[in-house]
Scaffold this active site. Structure first.
Site, mmCIF file in Angstrom:
data_model
loop_
_atom_site.group_PDB
_atom_site.id
_atom_site.type_symbol
_atom_site.label_atom_id
_atom_site.label_comp_id
_atom_site.label_asym_id
_atom_site.label_seq_id
_atom_site.Cartn_x
_atom_site.Cartn_y
_atom_site.Cartn_z
ATOM 1 N N ASN A 213 0.846 -1.198 0.000
ATOM 2 C CA ASN A 213 0.000 0.000 0.000
ATOM 3 C C ASN A 213 0.874 1.238 0.000
ATOM 4 O O ASN A 213 2.106 1.143 -0.011
ATOM 5 C CB ASN A 213 -0.970 -0.032 1.194
ATOM 6 C CG ASN A 213 -0.221 -0.085 2.506
ATOM 7 O OD1 ASN A 213 0.515 0.834 2.855
ATOM 8 N ND2 ASN A 213 -0.374 -1.180 3.236
ATOM 9 N N ASP A 313 -4.813 -9.457 13.312
ATOM 10 C CA ASP A 313 -4.881 -8.038 13.666
ATOM 11 C C ASP A 313 -3.912 -7.823 14.834
ATOM 12 O O ASP A 313 -4.160 -8.259 15.962
ATOM 13 C CB ASP A 313 -6.315 -7.653 14.047
ATOM 14 C CG ASP A 313 -6.451 -6.141 14.242
ATOM 15 O OD1 ASP A 313 -5.540 -5.530 14.835
ATOM 16 O OD2 ASP A 313 -7.457 -5.572 13.779
#
Ligand code: C5P
Length: 401
Positions: A213, A313
């Site tokens: 990203n 996560d």
């Protein structure tokens, strides 16, 4: 970034050593940061660089002699430090360390150091041959100076001008500037341990391709730097970025979300962390069927069929630990920041969440933040990331102290 030494008067003492040439650069950086720099040189220092150069760069006459008549009362050893905020000796020779440790005053610079008001901090940047540094006499003097409250910057290890290699190299001018700026910062996180994730992750598709990203890592690195300046012991777990490791910070480089997760857990198992700041833009999914070999384009109609698996996560895992550190999360949203930010803080079960608009911050030097906590939200207006990092670190310190 604002000039960070505005209004500070620094007496920059130079002693004999080849590292004197680097002090020209340091002087320029100190002046650029707004400092008022008064150079004082020993006669040894003037063998390596001229007072003319140092005057030109500092914009002030240089003092070299305790009998200098330019000071009205003829007491430069007193007058030069009375309005000083700090004295930095760089380079600091073996001999000058000996003189400082024993209270000698046989030239202007040593006399000025011993005659300084006790409120004026003294900092030294040793620079010498490795054998000179390791000599027990020098080591005794360093210990004495540290116990006298003198700050010792470095030295670093590496190639030396004499051709030998080892400890004794003076820190680079940029590192000395960082140490100097840090010396003036409030130590709001003194002795605290901070673990920070930063940058993007990279999830391989095959050995040469992957999914990543646009996170540059700048915000996380700025927080690491600000936390170190505030006195914290900082570990940065970083995805791939082109940024240099901030001075004083321990960096662990990783590529994938799973590696970042594992590195964070290992660090938490090794050392108690007071604060965890999850700044990294972690990929939510990895490619489950990543290929060991490069995918080949055989026919024009061929397209690879990628399958995805969810990544752990990291922030949620840390926040769920029984003895969790104080957790700070980031949320990069593209709209409805106030609504999504508040909801995300509750969902992640963390005391503080920092929201920003992802495509307005990724790769940029500036940002604007909104802090969400149990009391509500507070905006930190647009500023460069280092300024915001300093404000965030102050907010974190206020909450944990
Ligand atoms: O849910 P979302 O990805 O928007 O949450 C962002 C926050 O969670 C950031 O602090 C990010 O570093 C952290 N995060 C994480 N591990 C993930 C995904 C996000 O630590 N797999």
């Amino acid at each position: 970034m604002n000039m960070r030494l505005t209004g500070k008067k620094i007496v920059l003492g130079m002693t004999g050593g080849i590292a004197c040439y680097k002090i020209a650069e340091l002087t320029r950086s100190l002046v650029k940061e707004g400092a008022n720099v008064q150079v004082v040189m020993t006669s040894g220092a003037t063998q390596f660089i001229t007072a003319v150069t140092m005057q030109a760069l500092s914009g002030k006459p240089v003092y070299t002699d305790q009998w200098d008549a330019r000071i009205a009362n003829n007491m430069p050893h007193i007058d030069l430090t009375r309005d000083a905020d700090a004295i930095i000796i760089a380079p600091c020779s073996t001999d000058f360390m000996f003189k400082l440790a024993h209270g000698a005053c046989d030239d202007l610079l040593s006399t000025l150091c011993i005659a300084r008001p006790s409120s004026v901090p003294l900092m030294i940047a040793p620079a010498m041959n490795v054998e000179m540094w390791q000599n027990p006499a020098t080591q005794r003097n360093v210990k004495q100076l540290i116990s006298d409250g003198v700050a010792v910057f470095g030295p670093a290890s590496g190639d030396q001008a004499c051709g030998e290699t080892g400890l004794g190299r003076m820190l680079e001018p940029e590192q000395l500037l960082t140490e100097t700026i840090a010396a003036f910062q409030p130590k709001s996180l003194k002795g605290r341990h901070l673990l920070i994730t930063a940058g993007p992750t990279f999830e391989p598709i095959d050995p040469v391709r992957g999914i990543t990203n646009l996170s540059s890592g700048k915000m996380g690195y700025a927080i690491a730097k600000a936390a170190w300046e505030a006195g914290a012991n900082v570990t940065l777990v970083s995805g791939p970025t082109s940024l240099p490791t901030p001075y004083g910070v321990q960096r662990i480089s990783v590529q994938t979300a799973q590696q970042m997760h594992d590195a964070v857990m290992k660090q938490l198992a090794q050392e108690r962390q007071d604060v965890f700041v999850a700044v990294a833009a972690v990929a939510d999914w990895r490619v489950a069927n990543a290929s060991e070999q490069k995918l080949k384009k055989n026919k024009d109609t061929d397209t690879p069929q990628l399958q995805f698996a969810q990544n752990p996560d990291i922030l949620a895992s840390v926040a769920a630990m029984p003895d969790a550190p104080y957790c700070v999360g980031f949320a990069a949203e593209s709209e409805n920041l106030l609504q999504y930010g508040a909801a995300k803080r509750v969902k992640k079960n963390i005391p503080l969440l920092v929201g920003n608009i992802g495509h307005h911050t990724f790769g940029h030097d500036e940002n604007e933040l909104v802090l969400f906590d149990a009391q509500g939200h507070r905006a930190l207006p647009r500023a460069d990331k280092q300024t915001l990092a300093l404000q965030l670190v102050t907010e974190i310190a206020r909450r944990i102290n």
